[in-house]
Design a protein around this motif. Sequence first.
Motif, PDB file in Angstrom:
ATOM      1  N   THR A   1      37.271  26.050  33.360  1.00  0.00           N
ATOM      2  CA  THR A   1      35.505  26.872  33.806  1.00  0.00           C
ATOM      3  C   THR A   1      34.925  26.893  32.068  1.00  0.00           C
ATOM      4  OG1 THR A   1      36.852  28.809  33.302  1.00  0.00           O
ATOM      5  CG2 THR A   1      36.583  27.953  35.633  1.00  0.00           C
TER       6      THR A   1
ATOM      7  N   THR B   1      42.086  26.597  33.945  1.00  0.00           N
ATOM      8  CA  THR B   1      41.823  27.654  35.238  1.00  0.00           C
ATOM      9  C   THR B   1      43.719  27.424  34.936  1.00  0.00           C
ATOM     10  OG1 THR B   1      42.423  26.152  36.268  1.00  0.00           O
ATOM     11  CG2 THR B   1      40.142  26.658  36.219  1.00  0.00           C
ATOM     12  N   GLU B   2      44.334  27.937  36.208  1.00  0.00           N
ATOM     13  CA  GLU B   2      45.860  28.279  36.228  1.00  0.00           C
ATOM     14  C   GLU B   2      46.422  27.100  36.475  1.00  0.00           C
ATOM     15  OE1 GLU B   2      47.670  30.726  35.945  1.00  0.00           O
ATOM     16  OE2 GLU B   2      45.551  32.258  35.722  1.00  0.00           O
TER      17      GLU B   2
END
Length: 127
Positions: A54, A64-65
């Motif tokens: 992001t 992000t994960e």
Amino acid sequence: MKSSESSEDYLETILVLSRRLPVVRSVDISREIGYKKSSISTAMNKLREKGYITISDAGYIFLTEEGKALAERVYERHTVFTDFLIALGVSPDVAERDACRMEHVVSEESFTALKEFYGSLNKRRLS
């Protein structure tokens, strides 16, 4: 989601930078890997579209994960291959370059076997 070698390299760079810096920006990535800021910007847009990062309104880049998981997997491979090659007597510079190539092409099965073998060697050496 399938990733390319260059995407993996960018994600790995973001991970490493995020461990050193309070925030990561495109200019930081550019300085780290020596690419033009315009190339970095294009790559970051692709990573964002894939859901790996992001980018805040201030231009800060966050994994992000999914992006972090992939980056950590690539970074682990890079570290294990680098350490293993150095242990075999390869110079650190060459080991670093070769590890960067190897981390993308070795199967999970082969990597796991090599990591376990290298780990067992280290345990014996420390005993």
